[in-house]
Enzyme design. Structure first.
Site, PDB file in Angstrom:
ATOM      1  N   GLU A  34       0.826  -1.215   0.000  1.00  0.00           N
ATOM      2  CA  GLU A  34       0.000   0.000   0.000  1.00  0.00           C
ATOM      3  C   GLU A  34       0.853   1.254   0.000  1.00  0.00           C
ATOM      4  O   GLU A  34       1.750   1.393   0.832  1.00  0.00           O
ATOM      5  CB  GLU A  34      -0.910  -0.015   1.235  1.00  0.00           C
ATOM      6  CG  GLU A  34      -2.283   0.509   0.959  1.00  0.00           C
ATOM      7  CD  GLU A  34      -2.997  -0.315  -0.120  1.00  0.00           C
ATOM      8  OE1 GLU A  34      -3.064   0.172  -1.274  1.00  0.00           O
ATOM      9  OE2 GLU A  34      -3.470  -1.419   0.170  1.00  0.00           O
ATOM     10  N   GLY A 124     -15.912   5.295  -5.044  1.00  0.00           N
ATOM     11  CA  GLY A 124     -15.502   5.896  -3.780  1.00  0.00           C
ATOM     12  C   GLY A 124     -15.138   4.874  -2.724  1.00  0.00           C
ATOM     13  O   GLY A 124     -15.050   5.184  -1.541  1.00  0.00           O
ATOM     14  N   GLY A 126     -12.379   2.748  -3.177  1.00  0.00           N
ATOM     15  CA  GLY A 126     -10.977   2.365  -3.316  1.00  0.00           C
ATOM     16  C   GLY A 126     -10.784   1.105  -4.127  1.00  0.00           C
ATOM     17  O   GLY A 126      -9.784   0.414  -3.989  1.00  0.00           O
ATOM     18  N   LEU A 127     -11.754   0.769  -4.983  1.00  0.00           N
ATOM     19  CA  LEU A 127     -11.636  -0.428  -5.824  1.00  0.00           C
ATOM     20  C   LEU A 127     -11.358  -0.063  -7.282  1.00  0.00           C
ATOM     21  O   LEU A 127     -11.489  -0.878  -8.176  1.00  0.00           O
ATOM     22  CB  LEU A 127     -12.906  -1.285  -5.724  1.00  0.00           C
ATOM     23  CG  LEU A 127     -13.218  -1.780  -4.305  1.00  0.00           C
ATOM     24  CD1 LEU A 127     -14.512  -2.582  -4.291  1.00  0.00           C
ATOM     25  CD2 LEU A 127     -12.077  -2.626  -3.747  1.00  0.00           C
ATOM     26  N   GLU A 162      -5.415  10.675 -15.612  1.00  0.00           N
ATOM     27  CA  GLU A 162      -5.883  10.952 -14.247  1.00  0.00           C
ATOM     28  C   GLU A 162      -4.989  11.974 -13.554  1.00  0.00           C
ATOM     29  O   GLU A 162      -5.463  12.870 -12.864  1.00  0.00           O
ATOM     30  CB  GLU A 162      -5.973   9.654 -13.436  1.00  0.00           C
ATOM     31  CG  GLU A 162      -6.630   9.885 -12.096  1.00  0.00           C
ATOM     32  CD  GLU A 162      -7.291   8.656 -11.499  1.00  0.00           C
ATOM     33  OE1 GLU A 162      -7.566   8.689 -10.296  1.00  0.00           O
ATOM     34  OE2 GLU A 162      -7.539   7.670 -12.220  1.00  0.00           O
ATOM     35  N   ASP A 174      -3.260   0.760 -10.363  1.00  0.00           N
ATOM     36  CA  ASP A 174      -4.683   0.534 -10.610  1.00  0.00           C
ATOM     37  C   ASP A 174      -4.964   0.280 -12.087  1.00  0.00           C
ATOM     38  O   ASP A 174      -5.717  -0.623 -12.449  1.00  0.00           O
ATOM     39  CB  ASP A 174      -5.509   1.736 -10.134  1.00  0.00           C
ATOM     40  CG  ASP A 174      -5.299   2.029  -8.659  1.00  0.00           C
ATOM     41  OD1 ASP A 174      -4.724   1.168  -7.963  1.00  0.00           O
ATOM     42  OD2 ASP A 174      -5.702   3.111  -8.203  1.00  0.00           O
ATOM     43  N   TYR A 223      -3.731  12.014   0.828  1.00  0.00           N
ATOM     44  CA  TYR A 223      -2.930  11.214  -0.110  1.00  0.00           C
ATOM     45  C   TYR A 223      -1.734  12.012  -0.625  1.00  0.00           C
ATOM     46  O   TYR A 223      -0.595  11.538  -0.610  1.00  0.00           O
ATOM     47  CB  TYR A 223      -3.819  10.774  -1.279  1.00  0.00           C
ATOM     48  CG  TYR A 223      -3.122   9.967  -2.352  1.00  0.00           C
ATOM     49  CD1 TYR A 223      -3.152   8.575  -2.331  1.00  0.00           C
ATOM     50  CD2 TYR A 223      -2.436  10.581  -3.394  1.00  0.00           C
ATOM     51  CE1 TYR A 223      -2.527   7.832  -3.318  1.00  0.00           C
ATOM     52  CE2 TYR A 223      -1.807   9.853  -4.382  1.00  0.00           C
ATOM     53  CZ  TYR A 223      -1.861   8.479  -4.337  1.00  0.00           C
ATOM     54  OH  TYR A 223      -1.232   7.747  -5.311  1.00  0.00           O
TER      55      TYR A 223
END
EC number: 2.7.1.6
Length: 382
Positions: A34, A124, A126-127, A162, A174, A223
């Site tokens: 992570e 929203g 986190g997937l 993004e 991702d 973040y």
């Protein structure tokens, strides 16, 4: 009705002719690793059986028409011959526009397209609903116009869109797992070289995602602060990224670092090591070791990186009490809410679901959402 049937039917109704292709790109869950991606480190995600689906067809002009089935069939239209700028009202449209704009910079040999988009990746949470949308749009243009782009290039294009068009500083994981995921496998990704290694998942183990439903926002949240703290740490060691710092080097001079930065750096260094070890534990079916590594990862995110919240910690504790060392559980995603991920023997899933249903809402006042997922194939035709 499947997403494929839904988007094909809407396409025919909206545009008056049938779609020629239907493309899907999956969401993902990160099993371990992570905040390591933007530090040039390692991550271990798998694609999940929730996806963005686009029914589409090429046009014989330079116009792009996009309908968002999940946003009351809102329609966006723009031209490939005019500068592509942000949409004034529709945030979803900016992901599409950004991907198209950055694809033009890479390979401008494509024409117009009609698209109808729908997805079932929870937003929203986190997937990676946004990454799955970016990869799906990139794959649409690649397939319709036979562009010489591989999955990694489509992923990089989505990340650029993004970062630069939408304005969220995401890493590459991702998009890469959405583009390159492999059925029944996780993917160990080296975020520097973009090299990937498929890691087979043990049989009889479910990938369970539980959404805390504690709302979080990633753009403009903590973040970017964490990212800056990591960059400060890398500069202290005069390295391009924390990937290049060893735990021994860190321990020798940790006291010289700002205490908060030191904690952030320690998380990244230990998490990288855990992720590489987790890939081999998973491949060998060693769930006991995987359990320990996921627990250490969660503790590090909670205490050193400080990105968990009480609701998430509560969920992890409830699941851990049921599975013990038979499986693993940790927070997953950017942090400050969102989801936990658990690897759970299939026979224990009902007991976990019951324990969470009985305890989580009672302790937090929020009702969770429970997903049992399969490691799935990356983007392509469906």
């Amino acid at each position: 009705m499947s997403l494929k049937e839904k988007t094909q039917s809407l396409f025919a109704n909206a545009f008056g002719y049938p779609a020629t292709h239907t493309i899907q790109a999956p969401g993902r869950v990160n099993l371990i690793g992570e905040h390591t991606d933007y530090n040039d480190g390692f991550v271990l995600p798998c694609a999940i059986d929730y996806q963005t689906v686009i029914s589409c067809a090429p046009r014989d002009d330079r116009k792009v028409r996009v309908m968002a089935a999940d946003y009351e069939n809102q329609l966006d239209e723009f031209s490939l011959d005019a500068p592509i700028v942000a949409h004034e009202n529709y945030q979803w449209a900016n992901y599409v526009r950004g991907v198209v704009k950055h694809l033009q910079l890479r390979n401008n040999s494509f024409g117009g397209v009609d698209m109808v988009i729908s997805g079932n990746v929870p937003q929203g949470a986190g997937l990676s609903s946004s990454a799955s949308l970016e990869v799906a749009v990139g794959t649409v243009l690649q397939q319709l116009y036979h562009l010489p782009l591989d999955g990694a290039q489509i992923a990089l294009n989505g990340q650029e869109a993004e970062n630069q068009f939408v304005g969220c500083n995401c890493g590459i994981m991702d998009q890469l797992i959405s583009a390159l995921g492999k059925k029944d496998h996780a993917l160990l990704i080296d975020c520097r070289s973009l090299g990937t290694k498929a890691v087979s998942m043990p049989k009889g183990v479910a990938v369970v995602i539980i959404n805390s439903n504690f709302k979080r926002t990633l753009v403009g949240s903590e973040y970017n602060t964490r990212r800056e703290q990591c960059e400060t740490g890398a500069r202290f060691f005069q390295q391009p990224a924390l990937r290049d710092v060893t735990i021994e080097e860190f321990n020798a001079v940790a006291h010289e670092l700002d205490p908060i930065v030191a904690k952030r750096v320690r998380h990244i260094l230990t998490e990288n090591a855990r992720t590489v070890e987790a890939a081999s534990a998973l491949e060998q079916g060693d769930l006991k070791r995987m359990s320990e590594l996921m627990a250490e990862s969660h503790a590090s995110m909670r205490d050193d990186f400080e990105i968990t919240v009480p609701q998430i910690d509560t969920l992890v504790e409830i699941v851990k009490a049921v599975i013990g060392d038979k499986g693993g559980v940790r927070m997953t995603g950017g942090g400050f809410g969102g989801c936990i991920v658990a690897l759970i023997p299939e026979e224990l899933v009902p007991a976990v679901q019951q324990a969470v249903a009985e305890q989580y809402e009672a302790k937090t006042g929020i009702k969770e959402t429970f997903y049992v997922c399969k490691p799935s194939q990356g983007a392509g035709q469906c």
